[in-house]
Structures are given as C-alpha cells and as structure tokens.
Design an enzyme around this catalytic site. Structure first.
Site, short mmCIF file in Angstrom:
data_model
loop_
_atom_site.label_atom_id
_atom_site.label_comp_id
_atom_site.label_asym_id
_atom_site.label_seq_id
_atom_site.Cartn_x
_atom_site.Cartn_y
_atom_site.Cartn_z
NE ARG A 1 -26.18 73.61 -46.26
CZ ARG A 1 -27.31 74.32 -46.33
NH1 ARG A 1 -27.80 74.91 -45.26
NH2 ARG A 1 -27.96 74.44 -47.47
CE1 TYR B 1 -3.60 73.74 -34.03
CE2 TYR B 1 -5.80 74.62 -34.37
CZ TYR B 1 -4.65 74.05 -34.86
OH TYR B 1 -4.54 73.80 -36.20
CG ASP C 1 -10.06 73.03 -27.28
OD1 ASP C 1 -10.10 71.79 -27.11
OD2 ASP C 1 -9.65 73.55 -28.32
CE LYS D 1 -6.02 67.92 -33.18
NZ LYS D 1 -5.43 68.07 -34.48
N1 PLP Z 1 -8.30 72.55 -30.40
C1 PLP Z 1 -7.13 71.94 -30.14
C2 PLP Z 1 -6.68 71.80 -28.73
C3 PLP Z 1 -6.34 71.45 -31.20
O1 PLP Z 1 -5.17 70.86 -30.93
C4 PLP Z 1 -6.81 71.60 -32.53
C5 PLP Z 1 -6.01 71.11 -33.67
O2 PLP Z 1 -4.86 70.74 -33.54
C6 PLP Z 1 -8.03 72.24 -32.75
C7 PLP Z 1 -8.76 72.69 -31.66
C8 PLP Z 1 -8.57 72.40 -34.14
O3 PLP Z 1 -9.10 71.17 -34.55
P1 PLP Z 1 -9.14 70.65 -36.07
O4 PLP Z 1 -7.72 70.43 -36.50
O5 PLP Z 1 -9.95 69.40 -35.96
O6 PLP Z 1 -9.81 71.70 -36.87
#
Ligand code: PLP
Length: 404
Positions: free
Chosen positions: A68, A120, A192, A217
């Site tokens: 962990r 998101y 992000d 992604k």
């Molecule tokens: N940030 C972005 C730009 C995303 O598109 C997503 C998910 O679609 C996330 C964060 C969250 O990621 P996860 O689905 O791996 O938890």
C-alpha cells in the site's frame, strides 16, 4: 488541412519531442526510468505481486515494506511519470479520481479553490458533493478568461485547478499566467493534464505546481486498466501526499502499474496517430451539412490556437461537435459501428460520448448550459485505427439521420 507545426517557447523547434533531462520523451516512454530491471536484466519490469516484503533485520528494510505504501513495479512507473512530466516525484493511484481525492487533502476546511467550470464531471461531483459540505469552497469559472479567473480569487484562495484543453469544450487556459497569478498569493496551480498527456504538454516547467493524470486514458492507452497520477517537484508536499496515499490506500496495484508501464511504451506513437486522425476527422466534420460547430484546438482559427502553440507541442486526439438537430444524437450513437459508444477517452479504440448524460451528468443544468454542454454536443476520442475507416463509419452513421 495542413498539419500545423508549433515552435515551443521552452524547447524551440523540437519536432514535437519534449526533452526530458538528457533523453527525449519518446525514449523515456519506451525505456522507463530504469532502462531495465537491474537484478535480473529483465527487459519488462517484473510484476512484484507481493503485498508485503521481508525485513532483513530489526529496523532494516529493502526499501519496500508493504505494497500500500510502495511496491517496486509501482515505483518504476512513478519514476517514469516524474521524468515524462519533468517533475521530481510521481505518485500512482488506483484511478484518476483516487489521485484527485488524495490531492485535495493537501488543503483544509476553510480553503477556497478556483476550478475550471468546463472539466470532467466526476471532479465536479467529488469537490461539490463531498468536499464542499466539509467546509471547502470552490468557484467554478471559465479559466480561459483571465479576468474571470482574477475576479474569482479570494483572500482564502489556496489553489487554481484547471483542465487545459478543457473537457469537453476545448478551451485553453494560459498555464504560465495562471501560475504567476496564484504564486503571487502563495497558492498552487494544479493542472489536470489528461487530455494532452505528457507527450504534448508539460505543465510543471511552465510554472504549475502539481500535475494530475487519469492514467486510465492516454497513458495506459488501451482501455484495459484504471490508474491515476500526481506529479510534482516540491519535497514537502510529496511527503504529505505519500502519507495521504499510505493512509487512504488508493495505491495502484502491481499488475495495473505494469499494464500502465506497458501502455506508456507506445505513448509517442499513439499520440501522433491519434492527433493525425483527429485533424482529419475534425476537418471532415466541419464540412458535414448536419454538423453545426466543431471544437478542436488544432484548427488555426480556434480562438486559443496561438496560446495552444505557445504551451503545448500538439493538439491531441479529442474533438467535440454540435449537430444541428438533437434528434441526430441517438441515431449517430446507435449507428456508428467501428467507433464505439462508450464513456472514456485516450485509448487506441475510437469512442463517442454524449457528455450531457455521461461524463458531465453530475454538473448542474445551469452550469452545463453556461458552458455549452447541451443535447446537441457529442465528444469523440479519436483512436489509432485507419483514419479513412473512421470517416467512413461516421459518414455511414450520418446517412441514417433524418430518416429514423
Ligand atoms: N480527469 C479527466 C480529464 C478525466 O477525463 C477523468 C475520467 O474520465 C478523470 C480525471 C478521472 O479519472 P479516472 O476515471 O481514472 O478515475
């Protein structure tokens, strides 16, 4: 449409290759931080599928105690991510949301964060539904509009959290300008960077303090695993985040770390092909009589094209578009066959998403309306299939519109 060439302000005309210390980004992606596994010479980082590690003696450790907290497969991935993002430290979580949940704990009730309104939907839900009730406050603004951003700052603002390009409206926020603004008040800029991946954009050398990724992604790239990352250079904050990760337990598993490492090996090839396809499809969509508007940062007449070129090495593979008639939406979603109607992005397979009811459903209606997320908006994550096949699939799906 001609392919556009960006001259990057930091790296100059790099042929789109970010330079990562003494090796190019393409090389680091393939070879990782360690080049090979030093104990056995294994080319592929072994999956250390062990929850715990033997101590040589009392108060002695091999460097690994309990998975962990840390695990050798995950450590190789974390170091690779740090190199790709030009940071000092990487932390790998079980998903992008796991990473964002960890990161928000750097802040305290009473703190205020300014956040991109066009981001998101899961991040919106986490902040607004789960952290706001505990005394955190958030202002949701169009961070691509500097005046709006400045106007949202308060004495208790501790961070600006942006997605750039934004998701799904593809607006671009000025990273160096945001960094300067928040640093002037002693706060941090969080970016992000999921949509462009480190292949096309490195926010840390542009002034950001913390970079977030949904590794699910482009980094993993094959729609086969979830992962998430925080990359940073500040040692104190890194230690806090390690404690948070250890305490919360949303650490990435050894197998998922290995899948992500394997995905990253082809990051450069995938990003190039996906962008090439996206340029073609965006241009094709723009000419289609049933399409109203196409949002793609690679269009030279995109309002933020110059800004994009100044801070990124490419435009990525994401396109959003409005159809003229909302009645076309269910038909297109049903009639595409090569392109899959599914909720994600950044994989080798092309996906089509309806943000209104999928990725951005958690965002309140008024805010969705203000950002332009409506019943005519579709989002395409362009994969690496043959571009002609993808266009043929879309063309075929459009032939059913107005008839069903
Ligand atoms: N940030 C972005 C730009 C995303 O598109 C997503 C998910 O679609 C996330 C964060 C969250 O990621 P996860 O689905 O791996 O938890």
């Amino acid at each position: 449409m001609e392919e556009t060439h960006c001259i990057h302000p930091l790296y100059g005309d790099t042929n789109r290759k970010g330079l990562v210390r003494d090796r190019s980004l393409d090389t680091v992606a393939v070879r990782g931080a360690s080049l090979f596994e030093p104990h056995t010479g294994a080319i592929s980082t072994p999956i250390y599928q062990s929850s715990t590690f033997r101590h040589p003696g009392l108060f002695e450790s091999t460097g690994f105690d309990y998975s962990r907290e840390s695990n050798p497969t995950r450590t190789e991935l974390e170091r690779t991510l740090a190199l790709l993002e030009q940071g000092r430290y990487g932390l790998a979580f079980s998903s992008g949301m796991g990473a964002i949940s960890g990161l928000i704990k750097l802040y305290r009730p009473g703190d205020h964060l300014v956040v991109s309104e066009d981001l998101y939907g899961g991040t919106y839900r986490l902040f607004n539904e789960y952290y706001a009730p505990y005394g955190f406050s958030f202002s949701w603004v169009d961070t691509s509009d500097f005046a709006q951003l400045q106007g949202a700052l308060r004495p208790e603002t501790k961070a600006i959290f942006i997605e750039t390009p934004s998701n799904p409206m593809m607006k671009v926020t000025d990273i160096p300008r945001c960094a300067e603004l928040i640093h002037g008040r002693g706060g941090q800029l969080i970016v992000d960077n999921t949509l462009l991946s480190p292949y096309f954009q490195n926010p840390l050398p542009l002034g950001a303090d913390l970079v977030i990724h949904s590794g699910t992604k482009y980094l993993s790239g094959h729609n086969d695993t979830l992962s998430g990352f925080i990359v940073l250079s500040d040692t104190q904050r890194e230690q806090s985040l390690r404690e948070i990760q250890k305490s919360e337990g949303a650490s990435l598993s050894p197998f998922d770390a290995w899948l992500t490492l394997r995905g990253i090996k082809t990051l450069a090839l995938r990003m190039k092909k996906s962008e090439q396809n996206a340029l073609r499809i965006a241009s094709w969509l723009r000419e289609h009589p049933r399409v109203d508007q196409v949002f793609f940062t690679g269009f030279t007449d995109h309002p933020h094209y110059a800004l994009s070129c100044s801070q990124a090495r490419g435009f990525g593979g994401m396109i959003s578009f409005y159809v003229k008639d909302p009645g076309d939406v269910p038909i297109l979603l049903k009639r595409v066959s090569l392109i899959l109607f599914a909720e994600s992005l950044g994989g080798v397979e092309s996906l089509i998403t309806y943000p209104l009811v999928q990725t951005h459903r958690a965002i309140p209606e008024a805010m969705r309306k203000a950002t332009g997320i409506n019943d005519r908006l579709l989002r395409l994550s362009v994969g690496i299939e043959d571009g002609d096949d993808l266009i043929a699939d879309l063309a075929d799906a459009f032939t059913h519109c107005g008839k069903e």
